[in-house]
Scaffold this motif. Structure first.
Motif, PDB file in Angstrom:
ATOM      1  N   ARG A   1       0.845  -1.206   0.000  1.00 55.65           N
ATOM      2  CA  ARG A   1       0.000   0.000   0.000  1.00 55.65           C
ATOM      3  C   ARG A   1       0.879   1.255   0.000  1.00 55.65           C
ATOM      4  O   ARG A   1       0.610   2.216  -0.724  1.00 55.65           O
TER       5      ARG A   1
ATOM      6  N   ARG B   1       1.305   4.112  -3.053  1.00 57.83           N
ATOM      7  CA  ARG B   1       1.085   5.555  -2.878  1.00 57.83           C
ATOM      8  C   ARG B   1       2.318   6.354  -3.275  1.00 57.83           C
ATOM      9  O   ARG B   1       2.212   7.382  -3.936  1.00 57.83           O
TER      10      ARG B   1
ATOM     11  N   ASN C   1      -4.409  -2.815  -7.276  1.00 54.96           N
ATOM     12  CA  ASN C   1      -3.840  -1.948  -6.240  1.00 54.96           C
ATOM     13  C   ASN C   1      -4.954  -1.291  -5.433  1.00 54.96           C
ATOM     14  O   ASN C   1      -4.872  -1.201  -4.206  1.00 54.96           O
ATOM     15  N   ASN C   2      -5.993  -0.841  -6.122  1.00 58.42           N
ATOM     16  CA  ASN C   2      -7.127  -0.211  -5.441  1.00 58.42           C
ATOM     17  C   ASN C   2      -7.842  -1.200  -4.534  1.00 58.42           C
ATOM     18  O   ASN C   2      -8.262  -0.845  -3.425  1.00 58.42           O
TER      19      ASN C   2
ATOM     20  N   ASP D   1      -5.712  -1.720  -1.500  1.00 59.68           N
ATOM     21  CA  ASP D   1      -5.802  -0.538  -0.653  1.00 59.68           C
ATOM     22  C   ASP D   1      -7.132  -0.490   0.099  1.00 59.68           C
ATOM     23  O   ASP D   1      -7.176  -0.090   1.264  1.00 59.68           O
TER      24      ASP D   1
END
Length: 147
Positions: free
Chosen positions: A45, A49, A105-106, A109
């Motif tokens: 995560r 970012r 990835n989302n 997250d």
């Protein structure tokens, strides 16, 4: 900007992108897989970012765009190699990223995908991006030989 300079910039951009994807598949993801899944999720995560920065955008978006511009400015066979590089880079890097890796990835997250499910699939598609980027790098190199 001379054609040779543009072609060299295109080569460097593709080399950097290839190296980025390769590094993730051969070291970052195996390293995360060797840790506790909760720690791996937290680390990924954070990586996801922090990687969103101007240097990534320059390489990620610049690679196919520079190859496309080089294709329009080059003549003959060189143009074909640069156009091929742009197409491979766009399809194998940009589209795969947008369609697969970013949604994963989302999900990571958001906590809707556990790392044990995320890592193998994400790495497989990342490796595809590395291979596509390497192919595009070779195509840019072939375009350089035709200048």
């Amino acid at each position: 900007m001379t054609m040779l300079l543009l072609a060299l910039i295109t080569l460097v951009l593709h080399g950097a992108l290839t190296g980025l994807f390769y590094t993730f598949s051969m070291s970052v993801m195996p390293g995360l897989n060797a840790t506790d899944p909760a720690q791996a999720e937290a680390a990924m995560r954070s990586i996801n970012r922090k990687i969103l920065n101007p240097w990534l955008y320059l390489v990620f978006l610049g690679s196919p765009l520079a190859a496309l511009v080089a294709g329009f400015l080059a003549d003959g066979r060189a143009a074909l190699w640069f156009f091929a590089a742009a197409g491979v880079s766009f399809a194998g890097s940009f589209l795969v990223t947008v369609a697969v890796n970013v949604p994963m990835n989302n999900a990571l997250d958001a906590g809707t995908m556990p790392f044990k499910d995320y890592s193998p699939r994400w790495t497989a598609f990342n490796t595809l991006r590395a291979v596509a980027s390497a192919v595009a790098l070779v195509l840019v190199g072939l375009g350089l030989t035709e200048l």
